[in-house]
Design an enzyme around this catalytic site. Structure first.
Site, PDB file in Angstrom:
ATOM      1  N   CYS A   1       0.781  -1.209   0.121  1.00  0.00           N
ATOM      2  CA  CYS A   1       0.039   0.096  -0.015  1.00  0.00           C
ATOM      3  C   CYS A   1       0.651   1.400  -0.083  1.00  0.00           C
ATOM      4  CB  CYS A   1      -1.057   0.101   0.971  1.00  0.00           C
ATOM      5  SG  CYS A   1      -2.219   1.169   1.056  1.00  0.00           S
TER       6      CYS A   1
ATOM      7  N   HIS B   1      -4.138  -4.719  -0.153  1.00  0.00           N
ATOM      8  CA  HIS B   1      -3.807  -5.079   1.332  1.00  0.00           C
ATOM      9  C   HIS B   1      -3.857  -6.839   1.266  1.00  0.00           C
ATOM     10  CE1 HIS B   1      -3.612  -1.284   3.374  1.00  0.00           C
ATOM     11  NE2 HIS B   1      -4.651  -0.923   2.485  1.00  0.00           N
TER      12      HIS B   1
ATOM     13  N   GLU C   1      -3.106  -8.495   3.844  1.00  0.00           N
ATOM     14  CA  GLU C   1      -3.538  -9.080   4.964  1.00  0.00           C
ATOM     15  C   GLU C   1      -5.154  -8.914   5.082  1.00  0.00           C
ATOM     16  OE1 GLU C   1      -3.415  -4.653   5.207  1.00  0.00           O
ATOM     17  OE2 GLU C   1      -2.197  -5.991   4.353  1.00  0.00           O
TER      18      GLU C   1
END
Length: 197
Positions: free
Chosen positions: A77, A179, A181
């Site tokens: 990011c 992202h 995650e």
């Protein structure tokens, strides 16, 4: 495996640490130059504003260290954008690992395209081992108002308003705008493949 997660007062770092722990890694959040230099893998995540983040990196001399690192390095990011040479966000000179500019999304149709780009979108034109076990057009989760231009270092693209560099690679440096995650099994697989490099 010694995994350094670079601390630079950016948001969203804790969820990256949890994602790495779920994969069996033992990440350490740190801005210590010696620890980062000696790590097996380095991850550079975050959400935030480019010029503020760069100021912190400069104060800690991380701006000098990061481009010289030789181990596998993964920017996520804001971490992807800061690896570029320049960001239109507050006209910020960045780290210059990738000779690429970061530009602001300008929607040509505000009814159809909102900025920031938030939500699930797909990756395509995948190249390299980071995508092992993944299908073309796998979906990942985005939250961003700025994007990296396409270049010879682009290893995956996403289309929003226009094509942009979803992931990039140059030597030991990898970078991802979405992202991992927050990207379910696809993001987990990309992180797992990075840790296996």
């Amino acid at each position: 495996m010694k995994v350094a997660v670079i601390k630079y007062n950016a948001g969203n770092v804790q969820s990256v640490l949890y994602a790495l722990e779920r994969l069996g890694a033992e990440p350490t959040l740190t801005d210590d130059l010696e620890f980062i230099s000696s790590a097996d893998k380095v991850i550079f995540p975050g959400q935030g504003e480019a010029s503020t983040a760069m100021k912190y990196l400069q104060e800690k001399k991380l701006d000098l260290l990061i481009p010289e690192l030789k181990q596998p390095f993964f920017g996520v990011c804001l971490g992807q954008q800061l690896l570029c040479e320049f960001s239109e966000e507050n006209n910020t000179t960045c780290l210059g690992v990738f000779p690429v500019k970061v530009k602001r999304f300008i929607p040509h149709n505000t009814a159809e395209f909102k900025v920031p780009h938030v939500g699930w979108n797909n990756l395509y034109d995948l190249k390299g081992t980071l995508f092992e076990g993944l299908d073309n057009h796998s979906y990942v989760y985005y939250v961003h108002s700025f994007y990296c231009e396409l270049s010879e270092f682009t290893i995956a693209k996403t289309q929003y308003i226009h094509d942009f560099a979803a992931l990039m690679n140059k030597d030991n440096f990898y970078a991802m705008q979405a992202h991992p995650e927050k990207s379910s099994l696809v993001g987990e697989r990309i992180l797992k493949n990075f840790l296996a490099l």
